[in-house]
Design a protein around this motif. Structure first.
Motif, PDB file in Angstrom:
ATOM      1  N   LEU A 149       0.825  -1.208   0.000  1.00 24.80           N
ATOM      2  CA  LEU A 149       0.000   0.000   0.000  1.00 24.80           C
ATOM      3  C   LEU A 149       0.860   1.260   0.000  1.00 24.80           C
ATOM      4  O   LEU A 149       0.480   2.274  -0.594  1.00 24.80           O
ATOM      5  CB  LEU A 149      -0.931  -0.002   1.214  1.00 24.80           C
ATOM      6  N   THR A 150       2.025   1.207   0.630  1.00 26.84           N
ATOM      7  CA  THR A 150       2.909   2.379   0.675  1.00 26.84           C
ATOM      8  C   THR A 150       3.341   2.788  -0.723  1.00 26.84           C
ATOM      9  O   THR A 150       3.267   3.966  -1.091  1.00 26.84           O
ATOM     10  CB  THR A 150       4.166   2.086   1.524  1.00 26.84           C
ATOM     11  N   SER A 151       3.809   1.826  -1.502  1.00 25.05           N
ATOM     12  CA  SER A 151       4.263   2.154  -2.856  1.00 25.05           C
ATOM     13  C   SER A 151       3.091   2.508  -3.761  1.00 25.05           C
ATOM     14  O   SER A 151       3.243   3.316  -4.685  1.00 25.05           O
ATOM     15  CB  SER A 151       5.075   0.999  -3.449  1.00 25.05           C
ATOM     16  N   ILE A 152       1.915   1.943  -3.507  1.00 24.64           N
ATOM     17  CA  ILE A 152       0.734   2.313  -4.290  1.00 24.64           C
ATOM     18  C   ILE A 152       0.389   3.777  -4.067  1.00 24.64           C
ATOM     19  O   ILE A 152       0.110   4.524  -5.012  1.00 24.64           O
ATOM     20  CB  ILE A 152      -0.467   1.415  -3.927  1.00 24.64           C
ATOM     21  N   ILE A 153       0.412   4.217  -2.806  1.00 25.88           N
ATOM     22  CA  ILE A 153       0.112   5.619  -2.489  1.00 25.88           C
ATOM     23  C   ILE A 153       1.109   6.544  -3.168  1.00 25.88           C
ATOM     24  O   ILE A 153       0.725   7.545  -3.804  1.00 25.88           O
ATOM     25  CB  ILE A 153       0.117   5.847  -0.967  1.00 25.88           C
ATOM     26  N   ALA A 154       2.410   6.221  -3.034  1.00 22.60           N
ATOM     27  CA  ALA A 154       3.443   7.065  -3.629  1.00 22.60           C
ATOM     28  C   ALA A 154       3.334   7.100  -5.152  1.00 22.60           C
ATOM     29  O   ALA A 154       3.421   8.174  -5.778  1.00 22.60           O
ATOM     30  CB  ALA A 154       4.825   6.562  -3.207  1.00 22.60           C
ATOM     31  N   HIS A 155       3.137   5.932  -5.758  1.00 21.17           N
ATOM     32  CA  HIS A 155       3.059   5.817  -7.218  1.00 21.17           C
ATOM     33  C   HIS A 155       1.826   6.544  -7.765  1.00 21.17           C
ATOM     34  O   HIS A 155       1.921   7.343  -8.704  1.00 21.17           O
ATOM     35  CB  HIS A 155       3.021   4.334  -7.589  1.00 21.17           C
ATOM     36  N   ALA A 156       0.672   6.283  -7.167  1.00 24.86           N
ATOM     37  CA  ALA A 156      -0.570   6.929  -7.629  1.00 24.86           C
ATOM     38  C   ALA A 156      -0.503   8.432  -7.422  1.00 24.86           C
ATOM     39  O   ALA A 156      -0.932   9.213  -8.290  1.00 24.86           O
ATOM     40  CB  ALA A 156      -1.769   6.335  -6.890  1.00 24.86           C
ATOM     41  N   GLY A 157       0.035   8.853  -6.274  1.00 26.40           N
ATOM     42  CA  GLY A 157       0.145  10.284  -5.992  1.00 26.40           C
ATOM     43  C   GLY A 157       1.083  10.984  -6.953  1.00 26.40           C
ATOM     44  O   GLY A 157       0.794  12.097  -7.421  1.00 26.40           O
ATOM     45  N   MET A 158       2.222  10.359  -7.263  1.00 25.52           N
ATOM     46  CA  MET A 158       3.167  10.971  -8.195  1.00 25.52           C
ATOM     47  C   MET A 158       2.564  11.075  -9.594  1.00 25.52           C
ATOM     48  O   MET A 158       2.694  12.113 -10.255  1.00 25.52           O
ATOM     49  CB  MET A 158       4.451  10.151  -8.249  1.00 25.52           C
ATOM     50  N   ASN A 159       1.899  10.014 -10.054  1.00 19.86           N
ATOM     51  CA  ASN A 159       1.239  10.070 -11.360  1.00 19.86           C
ATOM     52  C   ASN A 159       0.213  11.184 -11.418  1.00 19.86           C
ATOM     53  O   ASN A 159       0.113  11.912 -12.407  1.00 19.86           O
ATOM     54  CB  ASN A 159       0.554   8.732 -11.662  1.00 19.86           C
ATOM     55  N   THR A 160      -0.560  11.314 -10.339  1.00 15.88           N
ATOM     56  CA  THR A 160      -1.576  12.370 -10.279  1.00 15.88           C
ATOM     57  C   THR A 160      -0.924  13.744 -10.358  1.00 15.88           C
ATOM     58  O   THR A 160      -1.390  14.628 -11.103  1.00 15.88           O
ATOM     59  CB  THR A 160      -2.385  12.257  -8.975  1.00 15.88           C
ATOM     60  N   LEU A 161       0.157  13.936  -9.605  1.00  9.92           N
ATOM     61  CA  LEU A 161       0.861  15.220  -9.612  1.00  9.92           C
ATOM     62  C   LEU A 161       1.400  15.551 -10.994  1.00  9.92           C
ATOM     63  O   LEU A 161       1.243  16.682 -11.482  1.00  9.92           O
ATOM     64  CB  LEU A 161       2.004  15.176  -8.586  1.00  9.92           C
ATOM     65  N   VAL A 162       2.013  14.570 -11.646  1.00  9.99           N
ATOM     66  CA  VAL A 162       2.572  14.790 -12.982  1.00  9.99           C
ATOM     67  C   VAL A 162       1.483  15.147 -13.985  1.00  9.99           C
ATOM     68  O   VAL A 162       1.631  16.094 -14.772  1.00  9.99           O
ATOM     69  CB  VAL A 162       3.346  13.535 -13.451  1.00  9.99           C
ATOM     70  N   ILE A 163       0.376  14.425 -13.946  1.00  9.03           N
ATOM     71  CA  ILE A 163      -0.710  14.674 -14.901  1.00  9.03           C
ATOM     72  C   ILE A 163      -1.354  16.034 -14.659  1.00  9.03           C
ATOM     73  O   ILE A 163      -1.642  16.775 -15.616  1.00  9.03           O
ATOM     74  CB  ILE A 163      -1.766  13.550 -14.820  1.00  9.03           C
ATOM     75  N   VAL A 164      -1.571  16.386 -13.406  1.00  5.25           N
ATOM     76  CA  VAL A 164      -2.162  17.689 -13.088  1.00  5.25           C
ATOM     77  C   VAL A 164      -1.270  18.816 -13.589  1.00  5.25           C
ATOM     78  O   VAL A 164      -1.748  19.795 -14.191  1.00  5.25           O
ATOM     79  CB  VAL A 164      -2.417  17.817 -11.568  1.00  5.25           C
ATOM     80  N   LEU A 165       0.032  18.704 -13.359  1.00  4.83           N
ATOM     81  CA  LEU A 165       0.967  19.718 -13.838  1.00  4.83           C
ATOM     82  C   LEU A 165       0.973  19.796 -15.365  1.00  4.83           C
ATOM     83  O   LEU A 165       1.036  20.893 -15.945  1.00  4.83           O
ATOM     84  CB  LEU A 165       2.375  19.427 -13.317  1.00  4.83           C
ATOM     85  N   GLN A 166       0.900  18.650 -16.008  1.00  6.30           N
ATOM     86  CA  GLN A 166       0.827  18.623 -17.481  1.00  6.30           C
ATOM     87  C   GLN A 166      -0.434  19.321 -17.984  1.00  6.30           C
ATOM     88  O   GLN A 166      -0.368  20.113 -18.929  1.00  6.30           O
ATOM     89  CB  GLN A 166       0.844  17.165 -17.973  1.00  6.30           C
ATOM     90  N   LEU A 167      -1.542  19.040 -17.358  1.00  6.43           N
ATOM     91  CA  LEU A 167      -2.818  19.626 -17.791  1.00  6.43           C
ATOM     92  C   LEU A 167      -2.848  21.135 -17.549  1.00  6.43           C
ATOM     93  O   LEU A 167      -3.447  21.887 -18.329  1.00  6.43           O
ATOM     94  CB  LEU A 167      -3.977  18.959 -17.063  1.00  6.43           C
ATOM     95  N   LEU A 168      -2.187  21.569 -16.476  1.00  6.62           N
ATOM     96  CA  LEU A 168      -2.235  22.992 -16.116  1.00  6.62           C
ATOM     97  C   LEU A 168      -1.234  23.843 -16.907  1.00  6.62           C
ATOM     98  O   LEU A 168      -1.547  24.982 -17.273  1.00  6.62           O
ATOM     99  CB  LEU A 168      -1.958  23.160 -14.617  1.00  6.62           C
ATOM    100  N   PHE A 169      -0.059  23.280 -17.169  1.00 11.38           N
ATOM    101  CA  PHE A 169       1.022  24.129 -17.669  1.00 11.38           C
ATOM    102  C   PHE A 169       1.547  23.753 -19.054  1.00 11.38           C
ATOM    103  O   PHE A 169       2.316  24.521 -19.634  1.00 11.38           O
ATOM    104  CB  PHE A 169       2.195  24.101 -16.685  1.00 11.38           C
ATOM    105  N   VAL A 170       1.188  22.591 -19.573  1.00 13.32           N
ATOM    106  CA  VAL A 170       1.689  22.182 -20.897  1.00 13.32           C
ATOM    107  C   VAL A 170       0.553  22.225 -21.891  1.00 13.32           C
ATOM    108  O   VAL A 170      -0.475  21.562 -21.703  1.00 13.32           O
ATOM    109  CB  VAL A 170       2.307  20.771 -20.833  1.00 13.32           C
ATOM    110  N   LYS A 171       0.734  22.957 -22.949  1.00 15.37           N
ATOM    111  CA  LYS A 171      -0.310  23.078 -23.972  1.00 15.37           C
ATOM    112  C   LYS A 171      -0.064  22.086 -25.092  1.00 15.37           C
ATOM    113  O   LYS A 171       1.041  21.701 -25.380  1.00 15.37           O
ATOM    114  CB  LYS A 171      -0.319  24.497 -24.548  1.00 15.37           C
TER     115      LYS A 171
END
Length: 214
Positions: free
Chosen positions: A192-214
């Protein structure tokens, strides 16, 4: 269920979900615009099935521990969201400077484009996908390999396969992240620890892509 049976069924379930877009694309009655959403559904189903397989698996001969410290599991997983993001950035810079890799990931760019046209697909990338990958590459493969090999060699092999699976050339980035996720799984004895870290990092990367990369 033994770790051997777990590994067989986990990889089979993962491949079924992973190859579902190919199946949908050859079925004439499925419109192409529906494929991302159907794929997301298959990923969610895959994550559920793999979770059930994991629950039925005998953990006695694995790195997992029965008495879990959920405070440590959750807190370390959350901290490593940022930690894994910074590790990804550092390894990407090394790839650029040392190996002349292009900046950015084509894999991430393609996924972001799909999410923009089919927002429901974000569930596959941020939640279902990481759950399946952690069960396959951190729990099943490492514990299966560790029956015959040293734990560190098992982790390196699994991390290398994790990197190759992403097929965009950023082997150092994905391999390094895979090894980090192994370390936190080993530290807490809970996948569960690595799932939280992995899912959270993917979410962060995608959110940043959606917000700042056109």
């Amino acid at each position: 269920m033994s770790i051997n049976k777990n590994t067989i069924w986990t990889i089979f379930g993962f491949l079924c979900a992973l190859q579902s877009p190919l199946l949908f694309s050859i079925l004439p009655f499925i419109p192409k615009t529906a494929i991302p959403n159907l794929t997301a559904i298959m990923y969610v189903l895959g994550a559920v099935v793999l979770s059930m397989i994991n629950l039925k698996t005998n953990k006695e001969a694995t790195l997992s521990r029965e008495k879990d410290d959920y405070g440590l599991i959750i807190s370390l997983g959350l901290v490593l969201i940022i930690g894994s993001f910074f590790l990804q950035s550092i390894l990407a810079m090394i790839e650029i400077v040392v190996f002349n890799q292009p900046m950015g990931s084509q894999n991430t760019a393609d996924i972001t484009a799909i999410i923009k046209s089919s927002p429901f697909f974000i569930i596959a990338v941020t939640i279902a996908g990481p759950i399946m990958e952690e069960f396959v590459f951190r729990f099943s493969l490492i514990n299966w390999l560790n029956q015959k090999l040293n734990i560190w060699l098992s982790a390196i092999i699994s991390s290398a396969l994790f990197a190759v699976m992403h097929v965009d050339g950023h082997y150092l980035v994905y391999g390094g992240l895979g090894f980090l996720f192994f370390l936190i799984y080993r530290k807490t004895g809970s996948i569960l620890t690595s799932i939280i870290a992995h899912a959270g990092m993917n979410t962060l990367v995608i959110v940043l892509q959606l917000l700042f990369v056109k």
